[in-house]
Design an enzyme around this catalytic site. Sequence first.
Site, PDB file in Angstrom:
ATOM      1  N   ASN A   9       0.991  -1.125  -0.007  1.00  0.00           N
ATOM      2  CA  ASN A   9       0.028   0.121  -0.017  1.00  0.00           C
ATOM      3  C   ASN A   9       0.763   1.096   0.053  1.00  0.00           C
ATOM      4  O   ASN A   9       1.529   1.591   0.872  1.00  0.00           O
ATOM      5  CB  ASN A   9      -0.928   0.013   1.332  1.00  0.00           C
ATOM      6  CG  ASN A   9      -1.701   1.429   1.515  1.00  0.00           C
ATOM      7  OD1 ASN A   9      -1.852   2.155   0.436  1.00  0.00           O
ATOM      8  ND2 ASN A   9      -2.160   1.512   2.777  1.00  0.00           N
ATOM      9  N   TRP A  10       0.990   1.852  -1.322  1.00  0.00           N
ATOM     10  CA  TRP A  10       1.872   3.153  -1.130  1.00  0.00           C
ATOM     11  C   TRP A  10       1.527   4.098  -0.350  1.00  0.00           C
ATOM     12  O   TRP A  10       2.065   5.265  -0.420  1.00  0.00           O
ATOM     13  CB  TRP A  10       2.062   3.401  -2.806  1.00  0.00           C
ATOM     14  CG  TRP A  10       2.930   2.357  -3.292  1.00  0.00           C
ATOM     15  CD1 TRP A  10       3.530   1.114  -2.831  1.00  0.00           C
ATOM     16  CD2 TRP A  10       3.211   2.278  -5.064  1.00  0.00           C
ATOM     17  NE1 TRP A  10       4.068   0.296  -4.135  1.00  0.00           N
ATOM     18  CE2 TRP A  10       3.974   1.143  -5.405  1.00  0.00           C
ATOM     19  CE3 TRP A  10       2.781   3.149  -5.891  1.00  0.00           C
ATOM     20  CZ2 TRP A  10       4.437   0.783  -6.452  1.00  0.00           C
ATOM     21  CZ3 TRP A  10       3.547   2.821  -7.223  1.00  0.00           C
ATOM     22  CH2 TRP A  10       4.112   1.769  -7.742  1.00  0.00           C
ATOM     23  N   LYS A  11       0.193   4.117  -0.176  1.00  0.00           N
ATOM     24  CA  LYS A  11      -0.464   5.374   0.527  1.00  0.00           C
ATOM     25  C   LYS A  11      -0.117   6.665  -0.397  1.00  0.00           C
ATOM     26  O   LYS A  11      -0.056   6.419  -1.718  1.00  0.00           O
ATOM     27  CB  LYS A  11       0.140   5.472   1.876  1.00  0.00           C
ATOM     28  CG  LYS A  11       0.150   4.216   2.809  1.00  0.00           C
ATOM     29  CD  LYS A  11       0.049   4.956   4.364  1.00  0.00           C
ATOM     30  CE  LYS A  11       0.449   3.581   4.918  1.00  0.00           C
ATOM     31  NZ  LYS A  11       0.097   3.755   6.236  1.00  0.00           N
ATOM     32  N   HIS A  93      -9.540   1.028   4.730  1.00  0.00           N
ATOM     33  CA  HIS A  93      -8.149   1.477   5.501  1.00  0.00           C
ATOM     34  C   HIS A  93      -8.591   2.156   6.652  1.00  0.00           C
ATOM     35  O   HIS A  93      -9.358   3.284   6.440  1.00  0.00           O
ATOM     36  CB  HIS A  93      -7.252   2.068   4.443  1.00  0.00           C
ATOM     37  CG  HIS A  93      -5.713   2.077   5.195  1.00  0.00           C
ATOM     38  ND1 HIS A  93      -5.474   2.878   6.030  1.00  0.00           N
ATOM     39  CD2 HIS A  93      -4.848   1.137   5.040  1.00  0.00           C
ATOM     40  CE1 HIS A  93      -4.168   2.541   6.454  1.00  0.00           C
ATOM     41  NE2 HIS A  93      -3.742   1.439   5.546  1.00  0.00           N
ATOM     42  N   GLU A  95      -6.994   4.557   7.712  1.00  0.00           N
ATOM     43  CA  GLU A  95      -6.924   6.284   7.516  1.00  0.00           C
ATOM     44  C   GLU A  95      -7.919   6.838   6.864  1.00  0.00           C
ATOM     45  O   GLU A  95      -8.152   8.024   6.974  1.00  0.00           O
ATOM     46  CB  GLU A  95      -5.362   6.193   6.612  1.00  0.00           C
ATOM     47  CG  GLU A  95      -4.038   6.105   7.602  1.00  0.00           C
ATOM     48  CD  GLU A  95      -2.761   5.725   6.838  1.00  0.00           C
ATOM     49  OE1 GLU A  95      -3.031   5.670   5.474  1.00  0.00           O
ATOM     50  OE2 GLU A  95      -1.935   4.919   7.427  1.00  0.00           O
ATOM     51  N   GLU A 164      -5.727  -4.923  10.340  1.00  0.00           N
ATOM     52  CA  GLU A 164      -4.789  -3.986  10.941  1.00  0.00           C
ATOM     53  C   GLU A 164      -4.893  -3.304  12.013  1.00  0.00           C
ATOM     54  O   GLU A 164      -5.737  -2.344  12.204  1.00  0.00           O
ATOM     55  CB  GLU A 164      -4.530  -2.857   9.455  1.00  0.00           C
ATOM     56  CG  GLU A 164      -4.305  -3.502   8.115  1.00  0.00           C
ATOM     57  CD  GLU A 164      -3.688  -2.355   7.264  1.00  0.00           C
ATOM     58  OE1 GLU A 164      -2.587  -2.945   6.724  1.00  0.00           O
ATOM     59  OE2 GLU A 164      -4.177  -1.484   7.073  1.00  0.00           O
ATOM     60  N   GLY A 170       2.189   2.063  10.757  1.00  0.00           N
ATOM     61  CA  GLY A 170       3.263   3.016  10.462  1.00  0.00           C
ATOM     62  C   GLY A 170       3.622   3.837  11.930  1.00  0.00           C
ATOM     63  O   GLY A 170       4.537   4.797  11.941  1.00  0.00           O
ATOM     64  N   SER A 208       3.041  -2.281  10.514  1.00  0.00           N
ATOM     65  CA  SER A 208       4.578  -2.277  10.645  1.00  0.00           C
ATOM     66  C   SER A 208       4.961  -3.885  10.366  1.00  0.00           C
ATOM     67  O   SER A 208       6.160  -4.071  10.942  1.00  0.00           O
ATOM     68  CB  SER A 208       4.889  -1.916  12.109  1.00  0.00           C
ATOM     69  OG  SER A 208       4.685  -0.546  12.290  1.00  0.00           O
ATOM     70  N   GLY A 230       4.743   1.326   4.789  1.00  0.00           N
ATOM     71  CA  GLY A 230       6.009   1.916   4.503  1.00  0.00           C
ATOM     72  C   GLY A 230       7.199   0.998   3.963  1.00  0.00           C
ATOM     73  O   GLY A 230       7.823   1.374   3.165  1.00  0.00           O
TER      74      GLY A 230
HETATM   75  C1  PEP Z   1      -0.754   0.034   5.774  1.00  0.00           C
HETATM   76  O1  PEP Z   1      -0.745   1.216   5.418  1.00  0.00           O
HETATM   77  O2  PEP Z   1      -1.819  -0.788   5.762  1.00  0.00           O
HETATM   78  C2  PEP Z   1       0.246  -0.310   6.922  1.00  0.00           C
HETATM   79  C3  PEP Z   1       0.122  -1.497   7.209  1.00  0.00           C
HETATM   80  O3  PEP Z   1       1.404   0.360   6.918  1.00  0.00           O
HETATM   81  P1  PEP Z   1       2.568   0.159   7.672  1.00  0.00           P
HETATM   82  O4  PEP Z   1       3.183  -1.200   6.982  1.00  0.00           O
HETATM   83  O5  PEP Z   1       3.666   1.218   7.407  1.00  0.00           O
HETATM   84  O6  PEP Z   1       2.386   0.113   9.193  1.00  0.00           O
END
Ligand code: PEP
Length: 246
Positions: A9-11, A93, A95, A164, A170, A208, A230
């Site tokens: 997931n590049w966000k 998600h 976010e 998640e 993050g 993470s 990330g």
């Molecule tokens: C995500 O954005 O779905 C995610 C899991 O981010 P990260 O791996 O950076 O925690």
Amino acid sequence: MRRKLVVGNWKMNGSRLLNAELLAGLDGAGPWVSDVAVCAPYPYLADVALSLQGKRIAWGAQDCSSREAGAYTGDVSAAMLAEFGCKYVIVGHSERRAYHAESDQLVADKAKIALAHNLTPIVCVGETLAEREANQTDVVVKRQMSAVIHTLGHCISQVVVAYEPVWAIGTGKTATPEQAQAVHALLRTQLHAATPKSAEMQLLYGGSVKPDNAATLFSQPDIDGGLIGGASLKVADFAAICRAAG
Ligand code: PEP
């Protein structure tokens, strides 16, 4: 036997140049036994489709509208994503739930319209730190999942679920494999009551995930891969995570 799936997931990151470098690097680093995909920001989907056409990495988007078409300025429909060859679309998600006030029902509606356009929705569920500390993890993830189950009916078997925990996204704080497995097992039990195909469904862990913790997480019985934020922006890290999936 479920296949493992690793999705980047590049966000809201990248540029045309950086994306081209990243995808070329990933192409050189594979192939992997597991299924691999990247979910890019909308404006880059055409470039990503061109780069990945005929390769073993699938692509997708990070959200879609719950509506078919019309006067919804700024939104992007599932039909449009399908035109760009997307296989996946992330919905719900944390976010989007947090910054765009997306409700459980809206997330479910997005999953439904994605399926109607032959996209596989990656439905994200997860609790905040406050909810975990209040022992509400099970209640929260079951409530989020339940909205999608009720809206999709037997089609629930066609979605990918990503657990998640919001406190792990993050932050560098990963759920322990035991914590993650416990929630995955809970979700699979809930899905089992909704579809005879629950054992075939891919349940991903996100939060993470890094090269050094991926293998232990992915070896848990109900964890079928990961949704990676990330670390999906670095060729070496993402490639190592894909390798860890088998
Ligand atoms: C995500 O954005 O779905 C995610 C899991 O981010 P990260 O791996 O950076 O925690």
